[in-house]
Scaffold this active site. Structure first.
Site, PDB file in Angstrom:
ATOM      1  N   ASP A  51       0.855  -1.180   0.000  1.00 18.00           N
ATOM      2  CA  ASP A  51       0.000   0.000   0.000  1.00 18.00           C
ATOM      3  C   ASP A  51       0.892   1.230   0.000  1.00 18.00           C
ATOM      4  O   ASP A  51       1.912   1.260   0.701  1.00 18.00           O
ATOM      5  CB  ASP A  51      -0.912   0.010   1.228  1.00 18.00           C
ATOM      6  CG  ASP A  51      -2.111   0.930   1.059  1.00 18.00           C
ATOM      7  OD1 ASP A  51      -3.230   0.426   0.874  1.00 18.00           O
ATOM      8  OD2 ASP A  51      -1.921   2.168   1.108  1.00 18.00           O
ATOM      9  N   ARG A  69     -18.801   8.285  -0.429  1.00 17.60           N
ATOM     10  CA  ARG A  69     -18.763   8.474  -1.881  1.00 17.60           C
ATOM     11  C   ARG A  69     -20.165   8.317  -2.483  1.00 17.60           C
ATOM     12  O   ARG A  69     -20.862   7.349  -2.224  1.00 17.60           O
ATOM     13  CB  ARG A  69     -17.798   7.476  -2.528  1.00 17.60           C
ATOM     14  CG  ARG A  69     -16.371   7.979  -2.597  1.00 17.60           C
ATOM     15  CD  ARG A  69     -15.479   7.029  -3.358  1.00 17.60           C
ATOM     16  NE  ARG A  69     -15.159   5.848  -2.566  1.00 17.60           N
ATOM     17  CZ  ARG A  69     -14.315   4.896  -2.955  1.00 17.60           C
ATOM     18  NH1 ARG A  69     -13.735   4.970  -4.142  1.00 17.60           N
ATOM     19  NH2 ARG A  69     -14.059   3.860  -2.185  1.00 17.60           N
ATOM     20  N   GLY A 127     -26.067   5.464  -3.131  1.00 16.91           N
ATOM     21  CA  GLY A 127     -24.708   5.937  -2.910  1.00 16.91           C
ATOM     22  C   GLY A 127     -23.698   4.820  -2.875  1.00 16.91           C
ATOM     23  O   GLY A 127     -23.994   3.662  -3.185  1.00 16.91           O
ATOM     24  N   THR A 167     -13.405  -4.261  -9.314  1.00 13.16           N
ATOM     25  CA  THR A 167     -14.416  -4.242 -10.364  1.00 13.16           C
ATOM     26  C   THR A 167     -13.952  -3.365 -11.514  1.00 13.16           C
ATOM     27  O   THR A 167     -13.532  -2.223 -11.310  1.00 13.16           O
ATOM     28  CB  THR A 167     -15.743  -3.712  -9.804  1.00 13.16           C
ATOM     29  OG1 THR A 167     -16.088  -4.475  -8.650  1.00 13.16           O
ATOM     30  CG2 THR A 167     -16.847  -3.826 -10.839  1.00 13.16           C
ATOM     31  N   ARG A 188     -16.730 -10.031  -3.921  1.00 10.71           N
ATOM     32  CA  ARG A 188     -18.171 -10.013  -3.653  1.00 10.71           C
ATOM     33  C   ARG A 188     -18.343  -9.795  -2.155  1.00 10.71           C
ATOM     34  O   ARG A 188     -18.872 -10.650  -1.438  1.00 10.71           O
ATOM     35  CB  ARG A 188     -18.808 -11.323  -4.109  1.00 10.71           C
ATOM     36  CG  ARG A 188     -18.470 -11.708  -5.532  1.00 10.71           C
ATOM     37  CD  ARG A 188     -19.025 -13.074  -5.918  1.00 10.71           C
ATOM     38  NE  ARG A 188     -20.309 -12.959  -6.596  1.00 10.71           N
ATOM     39  CZ  ARG A 188     -21.053 -14.001  -6.954  1.00 10.71           C
ATOM     40  NH1 ARG A 188     -20.644 -15.227  -6.689  1.00 10.71           N
ATOM     41  NH2 ARG A 188     -22.199 -13.818  -7.578  1.00 10.71           N
ATOM     42  N   TYR A 245     -23.297   6.608   2.983  1.00  6.98           N
ATOM     43  CA  TYR A 245     -24.253   6.059   2.018  1.00  6.98           C
ATOM     44  C   TYR A 245     -24.985   4.839   2.554  1.00  6.98           C
ATOM     45  O   TYR A 245     -26.024   4.448   2.001  1.00  6.98           O
ATOM     46  CB  TYR A 245     -23.538   5.702   0.705  1.00  6.98           C
ATOM     47  CG  TYR A 245     -22.883   4.342   0.690  1.00  6.98           C
ATOM     48  CD1 TYR A 245     -23.544   3.218   0.188  1.00  6.98           C
ATOM     49  CD2 TYR A 245     -21.590   4.167   1.171  1.00  6.98           C
ATOM     50  CE1 TYR A 245     -22.946   1.977   0.179  1.00  6.98           C
ATOM     51  CE2 TYR A 245     -20.988   2.938   1.157  1.00  6.98           C
ATOM     52  CZ  TYR A 245     -21.661   1.835   0.660  1.00  6.98           C
ATOM     53  OH  TYR A 245     -21.053   0.603   0.662  1.00  6.98           O
ATOM     54  N   CYS A 256     -19.945   1.603  -5.509  1.00  2.00           N
ATOM     55  CA  CYS A 256     -20.259   0.462  -6.374  1.00  2.00           C
ATOM     56  C   CYS A 256     -21.446   0.752  -7.287  1.00  2.00           C
ATOM     57  O   CYS A 256     -21.279   1.046  -8.465  1.00  2.00           O
ATOM     58  CB  CYS A 256     -20.537  -0.784  -5.522  1.00  2.00           C
ATOM     59  SG  CYS A 256     -19.147  -1.338  -4.519  1.00  2.00           S
ATOM     60  N   ARG A 275     -36.123   6.090   4.712  1.00  2.75           N
ATOM     61  CA  ARG A 275     -35.768   4.670   4.795  1.00  2.75           C
ATOM     62  C   ARG A 275     -36.802   3.804   5.512  1.00  2.75           C
ATOM     63  O   ARG A 275     -36.480   2.683   5.902  1.00  2.75           O
ATOM     64  CB  ARG A 275     -34.413   4.533   5.515  1.00  2.75           C
ATOM     65  CG  ARG A 275     -33.258   5.239   4.826  1.00  2.75           C
ATOM     66  CD  ARG A 275     -32.974   4.649   3.467  1.00  2.75           C
ATOM     67  NE  ARG A 275     -31.840   5.332   2.823  1.00  2.75           N
ATOM     68  CZ  ARG A 275     -31.422   5.058   1.592  1.00  2.75           C
ATOM     69  NH1 ARG A 275     -32.044   4.134   0.865  1.00  2.75           N
ATOM     70  NH2 ARG A 275     -30.400   5.717   1.063  1.00  2.75           N
ATOM     71  N   LYS A 278     -19.599  -9.376 -12.152  1.00  6.17           N
ATOM     72  CA  LYS A 278     -19.622  -8.392 -11.059  1.00  6.17           C
ATOM     73  C   LYS A 278     -20.347  -7.113 -11.476  1.00  6.17           C
ATOM     74  O   LYS A 278     -21.137  -6.554 -10.706  1.00  6.17           O
ATOM     75  CB  LYS A 278     -18.195  -8.054 -10.621  1.00  6.17           C
ATOM     76  CG  LYS A 278     -18.110  -7.015  -9.508  1.00  6.17           C
ATOM     77  CD  LYS A 278     -18.893  -7.478  -8.262  1.00  6.17           C
ATOM     78  CE  LYS A 278     -18.969  -6.372  -7.198  1.00  6.17           C
ATOM     79  NZ  LYS A 278     -17.689  -6.140  -6.535  1.00  6.17           N
TER      80      LYS A 278
END
Length: 451
Positions: free
Chosen positions: A57, A358, A287, A149, A182, A350, A290, A433, A236
């Site tokens: 990293d 994000r 959000g 992905t 996944r 999100y 992905c 929600r 995916k």
């Protein structure tokens, strides 16, 4: 058999049983590139399985943390202990140099962010940079696995030529496969170890075989080997696109709740008792890193019309504005206005229980409220501040001290269940929600998709 042959899997003459044994006993060194919220759990599971993993990293703080045996990824059950155990045993270490990791490894696993640009084009710059580092240390018999992905065709058309050119190896001298992660935040170890089948596909048959062998050791579930790396990439992306389109259906139906005089949420729940129906829940937007991104991995990649995907994105992108407009309508029904009103936005992340912001719908909701002249207060137990949002952060205990005119529930964090709504003077609440029980209050409540 030479030492190098014992340390590789691609093209090896060893039997599958011998190869699995070599992998499990650490004779096959593994490098995992990217030690973020998905990469660190993956590296730790690899380490507990084979005992010989280096994680790479570029963030020195992350590397230092891992090498101390600490876990910088929060709210992942079991990960703290697993990182500490594997580091202490020598099964896992970290480095700031991906090139160094590549020189020592025979299996290279890449799990780095693949976002989209401001123009909604796939941004594979980080992936390409890591691939160049991998190529610098790539040797004959190595296997490269892409877990992040990517648009379908990336491995075959982009990464394979890059690896060949930069490594000076011929195609067929090393393997390249795709095994898309996944995994969901908050359950990473469970997911990696076997909550779902692993999907693998290679750029050639040998790549797919070796990837299936490796992941067969990591998971307690089955390994599904699809015909190609492109097929694995598509699996995916299709998973995410399905959810985006399905949520768009739920959201569009929710916008019709008032006109139909129907509780859409209840109707969806009842419709889903039929085994061929699985409509998702509506909400104030979609959000995360992905679902809002993956449709663009298809729309930007191929010169074809994709009206369904584009429409779904438009529907979901419009939900924050719909949410604010409904708040304005409900306030007007109470002879109140948004300009000058104090509005609490509950939940900036999100998804409940995660720190990720994000593409969160809370951002455009806060911006729209602020533009309409509201004093926006943000409440989120996952975050220390409201940086990047048009709002003032308020701690949950402080909320009861504020004179609120309205509140919008964007993200149903568990901590919000303890809010004493009876302590507030009557106000307008938009529940995005279906998570609030305000029947015992005098608040005016609008539930997205409800009545």
């Amino acid at each position: 058999m030479s030492l190098r042959e014992l340390q590789t899997l691609y093209g090896s003459d060893a039997s599958p049983a011998e190869q699995r044994g070599a992998f499990r006993t650490g004779e096959i060194p593994v490098a995992v590139y990217g030690l973020g919220k998905m990469g660190l759990p993956l590296a730790a599971v690899y380490a507990e399985t084979c005992g010989n993993v280096v994680g790479a990293d570029v963030d020195p703080d992350v590397v230092e943390s891992v090498n101390r045996g600490d876990c910088h990824v929060d709210r992942e059950p079991g990960l703290d202990d697993l990182v500490a155990e594997t580091v202490e045993s020598g099964a896992l270490r970290a480095t700031e140099s991906p090139a160094e990791a590549a020189r020592d490894a025979s299996v290279h696993v890449v799990v780095v962010p693949t976002p989209i640009t401001d123009d909604r084009e796939p941004d594979l710059a980080i992936l390409r940079a890591v691939a160049e580092d991998v190529a610098a240390g790539l040797e004959q018999g190595d296997l490269v696995v892409v877990e992040c992905t990517v648009p379908p065709g990336t491995a075959r058309e982009g990464l394979l030529p890059l690896l060949v050119e930069e490594s000076h190896l011929d195609r067929g001298e090393f393997g390249l496969a795709v095994c898309p992660e996944r995994t969901s935040s908050g359950r990473a170890l469970k997911d990696i170890r076997g909550a779902y089948p692993k999907v693998v596909g290679g750029v050639d048959d040998e790549s797919g075989r070796v990837a299936a062998l490796v992941y067969g050791e990591l998971t307690s579930n089955e390994v599904i080997e699809v015909p190609s790396a492109t097929a694995a990439e598509a699996v995916k992306v299709f998973e995410g696109v399905y959810r985006d389109v399905n949520i768009a259906l739920a959201n569009e139906l929710a916008t019709l709740a008032d006109a139909m005089d129907v509780n859409v949420n209840a109707a969806i729940e009842t419709a889903n008792t039929q085994p061929f129906c699985d409509i998702h829940r509506p909400g104030p937007g979609v959000g995360g890193h992905c679902i809002p991104y993956y449709p663009y991995f298809i729309m930007a990649q191929f010169d074809r019309e994709t009206p369904l995907l584009r429409t779904a994105r438009s529907v979901n992108d419009a939900m924050p504005a719909f949410t604010v407009e409904k708040l304005a309508e409900e306030m007007a029904a109470e002879d109140r206005e948004l300009p000058g009103a104090t509005v609490a936005v509950l939940g900036l992340t999100y998804r409940p229980g995660v720190e990720e912001t994000r593409a969160t719908p809370a951002r455009p909701i806060c911006a729209d409220l602020a533009e309409r002249g509201a004093d926006v207060l943000a409440v989120d137990p996952m975050l220390a501040d409201a940086g990047g949002f048009d709002a003032t952060m308020v701690g949950l205990p402080e909320l009861h001290e504020r004179d609120l005119d309205a509140a919008v529930l964007v993200t149903a964090h568990e901590e919000f269940e303890g809010v004493d709504w009876t302590a507030f003077d009557p106000m307008v609440v938009v529940d995005g929600r279906q998570a609030l029980d305000l029947g015992a209050t005098d608040h005016r409540v609008y539930t997205i998709g409800g009545q």
